[in-house]
Each structure stands twice: as C-alpha cells, then as structure tokens.
Design a protein around this motif. Structure first.
Motif, PDB file in Angstrom:
ATOM      1  N   MET A   1       0.852  -1.188   0.000  1.00 25.93           N
ATOM      2  CA  MET A   1       0.000   0.000   0.000  1.00 25.93           C
ATOM      3  C   MET A   1       0.889   1.240   0.000  1.00 25.93           C
ATOM      4  O   MET A   1       1.882   1.306   0.705  1.00 25.93           O
ATOM      5  N   ALA A   2       0.524   2.244  -0.812  1.00 21.56           N
ATOM      6  CA  ALA A   2       1.334   3.451  -0.908  1.00 21.56           C
ATOM      7  C   ALA A   2       0.471   4.595  -1.403  1.00 21.56           C
ATOM      8  O   ALA A   2      -0.635   4.382  -1.904  1.00 21.56           O
ATOM      9  N   VAL A   3       1.015   5.788  -1.232  1.00 24.33           N
ATOM     10  CA  VAL A   3       0.373   6.981  -1.768  1.00 24.33           C
ATOM     11  C   VAL A   3       1.356   7.664  -2.707  1.00 24.33           C
ATOM     12  O   VAL A   3       2.558   7.393  -2.684  1.00 24.33           O
ATOM     13  N   GLY A  23      -0.556  -1.799  -9.542  1.00 22.85           N
ATOM     14  CA  GLY A  23      -0.219  -2.880  -8.628  1.00 22.85           C
ATOM     15  C   GLY A  23      -1.338  -3.242  -7.671  1.00 22.85           C
ATOM     16  O   GLY A  23      -1.278  -4.267  -7.001  1.00 22.85           O
ATOM     17  N   GLN A  24      -2.364  -2.383  -7.588  1.00 20.17           N
ATOM     18  CA  GLN A  24      -3.496  -2.663  -6.709  1.00 20.17           C
ATOM     19  C   GLN A  24      -4.766  -2.926  -7.509  1.00 20.17           C
ATOM     20  O   GLN A  24      -5.468  -3.902  -7.268  1.00 20.17           O
ATOM     21  N   ILE A  25      -5.052  -2.044  -8.459  1.00 21.68           N
ATOM     22  CA  ILE A  25      -6.244  -2.186  -9.298  1.00 21.68           C
ATOM     23  C   ILE A  25      -5.891  -3.048 -10.498  1.00 21.68           C
ATOM     24  O   ILE A  25      -4.976  -2.728 -11.267  1.00 21.68           O
ATOM     25  N   VAL A  79     -11.235 -14.968  -6.707  1.00 18.68           N
ATOM     26  CA  VAL A  79     -11.124 -13.514  -6.875  1.00 18.68           C
ATOM     27  C   VAL A  79     -10.619 -13.245  -8.294  1.00 18.68           C
ATOM     28  O   VAL A  79      -9.475 -13.563  -8.630  1.00 18.68           O
ATOM     29  N   LYS A  80     -11.485 -12.676  -9.110  1.00 13.79           N
ATOM     30  CA  LYS A  80     -11.140 -12.424 -10.513  1.00 13.79           C
ATOM     31  C   LYS A  80     -10.351 -11.132 -10.668  1.00 13.79           C
ATOM     32  O   LYS A  80      -9.424 -11.044 -11.479  1.00 13.79           O
ATOM     33  N   SER A  81     -10.736 -10.087  -9.901  1.00 15.69           N
ATOM     34  CA  SER A  81     -10.047  -8.800 -10.025  1.00 15.69           C
ATOM     35  C   SER A  81     -10.299  -7.951  -8.786  1.00 15.69           C
ATOM     36  O   SER A  81     -11.270  -8.163  -8.055  1.00 15.69           O
ATOM     37  N   ILE A  82      -9.394  -6.995  -8.562  1.00 13.77           N
ATOM     38  CA  ILE A  82      -9.557  -5.965  -7.532  1.00 13.77           C
ATOM     39  C   ILE A  82      -9.834  -4.664  -8.267  1.00 13.77           C
ATOM     40  O   ILE A  82      -9.057  -4.261  -9.140  1.00 13.77           O
ATOM     41  N   GLU A  83     -10.941  -3.986  -7.918  1.00 14.29           N
ATOM     42  CA  GLU A  83     -11.372  -2.825  -8.688  1.00 14.29           C
ATOM     43  C   GLU A  83     -11.587  -1.598  -7.815  1.00 14.29           C
ATOM     44  O   GLU A  83     -11.767  -1.695  -6.598  1.00 14.29           O
ATOM     45  N   GLN A 112      -5.714 -11.426  -2.766  1.00 13.95           N
ATOM     46  CA  GLN A 112      -4.993 -11.470  -4.030  1.00 13.95           C
ATOM     47  C   GLN A 112      -5.876 -12.041  -5.135  1.00 13.95           C
ATOM     48  O   GLN A 112      -6.777 -12.839  -4.881  1.00 13.95           O
ATOM     49  N   VAL A 113      -5.601 -11.610  -6.369  1.00 16.45           N
ATOM     50  CA  VAL A 113      -6.291 -12.174  -7.523  1.00 16.45           C
ATOM     51  C   VAL A 113      -5.931 -13.650  -7.643  1.00 16.45           C
ATOM     52  O   VAL A 113      -4.761 -14.034  -7.531  1.00 16.45           O
ATOM     53  N   GLY A 114      -6.959 -14.479  -7.849  1.00 16.57           N
ATOM     54  CA  GLY A 114      -6.746 -15.924  -7.922  1.00 16.57           C
ATOM     55  C   GLY A 114      -6.980 -16.635  -6.610  1.00 16.57           C
ATOM     56  O   GLY A 114      -7.046 -17.870  -6.574  1.00 16.57           O
ATOM     57  N   GLN A 115      -7.115 -15.875  -5.518  1.00 10.36           N
ATOM     58  CA  GLN A 115      -7.362 -16.484  -4.213  1.00 10.36           C
ATOM     59  C   GLN A 115      -8.793 -17.012  -4.129  1.00 10.36           C
ATOM     60  O   GLN A 115      -9.704 -16.485  -4.766  1.00 10.36           O
ATOM     61  N   THR A 116      -9.009 -18.052  -3.351  1.00  7.77           N
ATOM     62  CA  THR A 116     -10.333 -18.636  -3.170  1.00  7.77           C
ATOM     63  C   THR A 116     -10.913 -18.184  -1.838  1.00  7.77           C
ATOM     64  O   THR A 116     -10.243 -18.253  -0.794  1.00  7.77           O
TER      65      THR A 116
END
Length: 275
Positions: A1-3, A23-25, A79-83, A112-116
């Motif tokens: 996490m960063a700004v 790296g996040q979205i 988890v398909k994506s983080i939006e 994480q993407v791909g996590q169940t």
C-alpha cells in the motif's frame, strides 16, 4: 500500500496526495451485469426544492452491486479482479463462484487475484471468508459485520477499518467497533475476517477545491458570516465570535447528546465510543 505525491509544478499539486492504482487495481472497467446507473439529485427532493445544501455537480458514477449478505454458502469463489469503486473509500473484489454466480465484495487487506474465498458456517476463519460470529475465534479482526441476522453487513465497511471480536456472552458476541464503542451482537450474525483494504486512504489529500467539486460537493459557508435571519450565529457589528457553536436549527454543536435515551439498541451497548 502506498500513496503518490507530486512535484509542485502547479498550486493544486503542491499538497496533492492520492492513492496508487498501479499494482493494486487489476481491472479498469466494472462487470457490466453488476453495475446500474446512479442518478444525481443535486440536493433536491421529489418536488425539486433544495433540501440539502452544498451539493451538486460532480462526475457521473455507476453503482456497483455489492453482495453484503454473502449468502451463497459453501460454494468456492475465485477472486477475478480488484477494482476501484467511486462510491466508497474501500476497494472491491469481483468474485467468480464455481456455480456461475458473480458478485462483488469489499476487498480486505491481503486479498490477491486468484485467491479462493467462501462463506458459510463450516468455513475456515481465513481472510476474506464470511462466517457467523459463533465460528470466529476470539481476538480475530473482522469487518463487514451484520447488526441483525440476514440483514447484510452494516458496520466496519470503509477503507482501513476493522472491529475486534473480544469475547462471547450467552447468545451474544462482544465486539469492539472502530469508533471505540463496545457492543453486543448476536452470534448468528455474520462478519468477514480481516481488515478492510486501502488503509492509506486516510493519508490522501485533495490538494485543491476542484477535487471536491468533482465529487459533487459545493462550497460550504460558515454560520458566523451569515445574517441573523439565516443562522443563529450570524450578524453582529464587525467580526463576532458568534456565541455558542450551534447548528442552523439552534442545536448546540459541541457536547449536546442527540441520541434518544429510549432507543431500543441502547441495552446492547456496553461502552460508549471515545470522544
């Protein structure tokens, strides 16, 4: 996490601090079947009269349909994506269930993407899983907590927030909320394990007034600069302090308790929030 900070090449960038997407979205467009249009009222009621001041304008938004109930039990979801979600400070995760069902959930830290992830009474208390408070170990950090069974998550949903399951007492779990309040919640109510993601949201700074306008917030003027007809703190020759701080309707703004003493839920509150 960063700004992300900027070189002060313009006045608006001098104090601008925003979140990092890279790296996040992982997806730039939302799932079309889980989005609906959102109408802007501009603070007007059904008659067209201004009922809420200092609202209007702003960018168009679409509502993402978040599954706060998590009732698709015992079915694994990937988890398909983080939006990004323009309607809330937290990030959201798109879930693809193995039975074909799709849903959005609030994304906790570490997802994480791909996590169940799963939900249900027989699910392991791991990050992202949703299960009844009776099945969550004491001391666990949780979010998206129900107040009534089947109602859907209503507490600890914004970025970086979490509550803690401190103990159990009969049919109730004792939970310490982000505000510092300690209260009882039925053990049959559900919660999601983990801390809500995007905790760096608290470090962000808009840098200029225009960003507030993009979010639909118009300029807010103080009570002391108004006339007495418009505000209890208005008027006076020269600059006046305005008397005791109070609202436009005359209620004291500092220290006055506005919660009803006869409220039904008061018996579930063990300790009030910290001031």
């Amino acid at each position: 996490m960063a700004v992300r900070k900027f070189k002060p090449t313009t006045p608006g960038q001098r104090h601008k601090v925003i979140g990092v997407f890279k790296g996040q979205i992982t997806a730039t467009t939302p799932e079309k079947s889980l989005t609906v249009g959102k109408r802007s009222t501009g603070g007007r009621n059904s008659s067209g009269h201004l009922s809420t001041r200092y609202r209007g304008g702003g960018h168009k938004r679409k509502l993402r349909l978040i599954d706060f109930k998590r009732t698709n039990d015992n079915v694994p979801a990937v988890v398909k994506s983080i939006e990004y979600d323009p309607n809330r400070s937290a990030r959201i995760a798109l879930l693809y269930y193995t039975d074909g069902y799709k849903a959005y959930m609030i994304a906790p830290n570490g997802l994480q993407v791909g996590q169940t992830v799963m939900s249900g009474a027989d699910v392991a208390p791991e990050v992202g899983n949703c299960l009844p408070l009776a099945k969550i170990p004491v001391g666990t950090l949780i979010h998206c907590i129900e107040l009534r069974p089947g109602q859907g998550a209503s507490m600890a949903r914004s970025a970086g927030t979490f509550a803690q399951l401190t103990s159990r007492e009969g049919d109730y779990a004792i939970i310490k909320l982000p505000s510092g309040e300690t209260r009882k919640v039925l053990l049959t109510c559900r919660a999601t394990v983990g801390v809500v993601g995007n905790s760096d949201h608290a470090l962000e700074s808009s840098g200029k007034a225009g960003r507030s306008r993009w979010q639909g917030r118009r300029p807010h003027n103080r009570g002391v600069v108004m006339n007495p007809v418009d505000h209890p703190m208005g008027g006076g020759e020269g600059r006046q302090s305005g008397g005791h701080p109070r609202s436009r309707t005359g209620l004291y703004a500092k220290g006055l308790k506005t919660r009803s003493p006869k409220k039904h839920s008061s018996k579930y509150i063990i300790e009030r929030r910290k001031k």
